[in-house]
Design a protein around this motif. Structure first.
Motif, PDB file in Angstrom:
ATOM      1  N   MET A   1       0.929  -1.253  -0.052  1.00 27.52           N
ATOM      2  CA  MET A   1      -0.076  -0.013  -0.057  1.00 27.52           C
ATOM      3  C   MET A   1       0.841   1.149   0.116  1.00 27.52           C
ATOM      4  SD  MET A   1      -2.757   1.175   2.808  1.00 27.52           S
ATOM      5  CE  MET A   1      -3.574   2.510   2.944  1.00 27.52           C
ATOM      6  N   ASN A   2       0.658   2.098  -1.016  1.00 26.85           N
ATOM      7  CA  ASN A   2       1.295   3.592  -1.105  1.00 26.85           C
ATOM      8  C   ASN A   2       0.770   4.283   0.040  1.00 26.85           C
ATOM      9  OD1 ASN A   2       2.908   2.770  -3.055  1.00 26.85           O
ATOM     10  ND2 ASN A   2       1.329   3.111  -4.475  1.00 26.85           N
ATOM     11  N   THR A   3       1.720   4.996   0.927  1.00 33.32           N
ATOM     12  CA  THR A   3       1.366   5.868   2.046  1.00 33.32           C
ATOM     13  C   THR A   3       1.463   7.357   1.652  1.00 33.32           C
ATOM     14  OG1 THR A   3       3.214   5.179   3.426  1.00 33.32           O
ATOM     15  CG2 THR A   3       1.236   3.890   3.841  1.00 33.32           C
ATOM     16  N   PRO A   4       0.692   8.127   2.069  1.00 37.29           N
ATOM     17  CA  PRO A   4       0.989   9.547   1.527  1.00 37.29           C
ATOM     18  C   PRO A   4       2.246  10.118   2.435  1.00 37.29           C
ATOM     19  CG  PRO A   4      -0.900   9.403   3.203  1.00 37.29           C
ATOM     20  CD  PRO A   4      -0.435   7.993   2.729  1.00 37.29           C
ATOM     21  N   LEU A   5       2.940  11.118   1.885  1.00 37.31           N
ATOM     22  CA  LEU A   5       4.035  11.824   2.651  1.00 37.31           C
ATOM     23  C   LEU A   5       3.360  12.936   3.309  1.00 37.31           C
ATOM     24  CD1 LEU A   5       7.212  11.794   3.026  1.00 37.31           C
ATOM     25  CD2 LEU A   5       7.180  13.349   1.110  1.00 37.31           C
ATOM     26  N   ILE A   6       3.301  12.779   4.527  1.00 38.49           N
ATOM     27  CA  ILE A   6       2.781  13.828   5.553  1.00 38.49           C
ATOM     28  C   ILE A   6       3.739  14.879   5.747  1.00 38.49           C
ATOM     29  CG2 ILE A   6       1.703  14.147   7.506  1.00 38.49           C
ATOM     30  CD1 ILE A   6       1.029  11.168   7.873  1.00 38.49           C
ATOM     31  N   PRO A   7       3.400  16.321   5.542  1.00 38.63           N
ATOM     32  CA  PRO A   7       4.226  17.259   5.701  1.00 38.63           C
ATOM     33  C   PRO A   7       4.406  17.601   7.087  1.00 38.63           C
ATOM     34  CG  PRO A   7       2.192  18.012   4.914  1.00 38.63           C
ATOM     35  CD  PRO A   7       1.994  16.616   4.662  1.00 38.63           C
ATOM     36  N   THR A   8       5.598  17.920   7.435  1.00 38.62           N
ATOM     37  CA  THR A   8       5.872  18.340   9.064  1.00 38.62           C
ATOM     38  C   THR A   8       5.939  19.940   9.144  1.00 38.62           C
ATOM     39  OG1 THR A   8       8.232  18.199   8.598  1.00 38.62           O
ATOM     40  CG2 THR A   8       7.277  16.071   9.192  1.00 38.62           C
ATOM     41  N   VAL A   9       5.697  20.283  10.658  1.00 33.44           N
ATOM     42  CA  VAL A   9       5.878  21.561  10.991  1.00 33.44           C
ATOM     43  C   VAL A   9       7.038  21.542  11.808  1.00 33.44           C
ATOM     44  CG1 VAL A   9       4.905  23.289  12.332  1.00 33.44           C
ATOM     45  CG2 VAL A   9       3.541  22.013  10.917  1.00 33.44           C
ATOM     46  N   THR A  10       7.821  22.573  11.698  1.00 34.77           N
ATOM     47  CA  THR A  10       9.089  22.714  12.561  1.00 34.77           C
ATOM     48  C   THR A  10       8.499  23.533  13.823  1.00 34.77           C
ATOM     49  OG1 THR A  10      10.390  22.874  10.772  1.00 34.77           O
ATOM     50  CG2 THR A  10      11.192  23.598  12.837  1.00 34.77           C
ATOM     51  N   LEU A  11       8.667  23.009  15.013  1.00 31.89           N
ATOM     52  CA  LEU A  11       8.389  23.386  16.248  1.00 31.89           C
ATOM     53  C   LEU A  11       9.566  24.489  16.924  1.00 31.89           C
ATOM     54  CD1 LEU A  11       6.986  20.310  18.056  1.00 31.89           C
ATOM     55  CD2 LEU A  11       5.617  21.883  16.474  1.00 31.89           C
ATOM     56  N   ASN A  12       9.010  25.208  17.626  1.00 31.24           N
ATOM     57  CA  ASN A  12       9.866  26.351  18.186  1.00 31.24           C
ATOM     58  C   ASN A  12      11.334  25.830  18.705  1.00 31.24           C
ATOM     59  OD1 ASN A  12       9.328  25.872  20.767  1.00 31.24           O
ATOM     60  ND2 ASN A  12       7.679  27.447  20.892  1.00 31.24           N
ATOM     61  N   ASN A  13      11.219  24.532  18.875  1.00 31.87           N
ATOM     62  CA  ASN A  13      12.816  23.969  19.294  1.00 31.87           C
ATOM     63  C   ASN A  13      13.554  23.260  18.233  1.00 31.87           C
ATOM     64  OD1 ASN A  13      11.123  21.830  19.234  1.00 31.87           O
ATOM     65  ND2 ASN A  13      11.747  20.688  21.355  1.00 31.87           N
ATOM     66  N   GLY A  14      13.126  23.542  17.115  1.00 32.79           N
ATOM     67  CA  GLY A  14      13.733  22.781  15.934  1.00 32.79           C
ATOM     68  C   GLY A  14      12.981  21.291  15.860  1.00 32.79           C
ATOM     69  N   ILE A  15      12.231  20.700  16.647  1.00 35.98           N
ATOM     70  CA  ILE A  15      11.855  19.453  16.497  1.00 35.98           C
ATOM     71  C   ILE A  15      10.574  19.381  15.247  1.00 35.98           C
ATOM     72  CG2 ILE A  15      10.306  17.425  17.391  1.00 35.98           C
ATOM     73  CD1 ILE A  15      13.208  17.563  18.467  1.00 35.98           C
TER      74      ILE A  15
END
Length: 277
Positions: free
Chosen positions: A1-15
């Motif tokens: 099954m192809n899974t979508p590439l979920i975008p990320t958000v950069t939190l204020n500590n860089g995570i």
């Protein structure tokens, strides 16, 4: 099954945190393992739970059985009102880890500020210690109003990475979102679909039809294009997967404004007054 590439958000500590995750609010523990397994199979990697949900153990079973590397998962839990205070919050963290079967959390939140107790700054100090010791990758808050954020800031504390609040087209929490943005705090929306309350709106249905999508997908896209993190919940595998299928279309500025205009006091969850005293 192809899974979508979920975008990320950069939190204020860089995570980096996945922008779209899976929430398990009101899912009984006995059903949680199957639901989280369906979410992981669909491609979710961010799972949001809380001590008060009573289903951390069910989440933990799904994570353990998944075979997915721990570094590829982003797990959030929350400290409940009964565990406010410095020592109690530290104990609550350990208890959440034990139920989840993990050695750390990616994100730990204060679930409600409950200012009548006057203990959330002390609770926050416990979270700061957990973070300083490297026992949790990021710390944040939930259901905090601007004045609660201000008190943490005035005491020189670490800035929360997220503030998780009820937010959907019928209740847009604009003042809170603005206060978050001012401090570099990402707004995370719980109940992003208003428990279905806005999905029958004619304008939402029309926008969804225009893109060949469901109303739920249109509303999730509205959130994502405004840089919010969202954690929709469903226990139906088809809908769990459908809620993730939102990265192949984009709403126009006019469509975003149309959904913006749906705001009313459409609260679907607990009112802050229930916990604020």
């Amino acid at each position: 099954m192809n899974t979508p590439l979920i975008p990320t958000v950069t939190l204020n500590n860089g995570i980096e945190m996945p922008q779209l995750g899976y929430g398990v609010f009101q899912v009984p523990d006995a059903e949680t393992t199957a639901a989280v397994t369906a979410a992981l199979d669909a491609g979710y990697r961010s799972i949001d739970t809380a001590a008060i949900y009573g289903n951390e153990a069910g989440v933990g079973r799904a994570l353990a059985d998944s075979g997915i590397a721990r570094d590829d998962l982003f797990v959030t839990s929350k400290v409940w009102i009964a565990d406010h205070g410095y020592d109690a919050a530290l104990r609550a963290y350990d208890e959440s880890l034990e139920r989840l079967g993990l050695d750390h959390l990616d994100l730990f939140l204060i679930h409600w500020p409950t200012p009548a107790l006057g203990t959330y700054p002390e609770t926050w100090r416990a979270l700061e210690e957990l973070y300083a010791e490297g026992r949790v990758r990021a710390i944040g808050v939930s259901n905090f109003e601007p004045e609660h954020l201000e008190r943490i800031a005035s005491e020189g504390g670490i800035v929360p990475v997220v503030n998780q609040v009820e937010l959907h087209p019928a209740l847009q929490n604009r003042a809170v979102a603005a206060a978050n943005a001012e401090r570099g705090i990402v707004t995370e929306a719980w109940s992003p679909l208003a428990q279905g309350a806005v999905l029958g709106d004619a304008s939402v249905v029309e926008i969804a039809d225009r893109h060949g999508k469901t109303p739920a997908q249109a509303v999730l896209r509205w959130h994502l294009q405004q840089a919010r993190i969202v954690i929709p919940k469903s226990v139906t595998p088809a809908r769990i997967a459908q809620n993730l299928d939102v990265f192949d279309f984009e709403l126009t500025a006019e469509e975003l404004a149309t959904i913006d205009a749906l705001e009313r006091d459409g609260r679907t969850g607990p009112h802050p007054a229930q916990f604020n005293g």
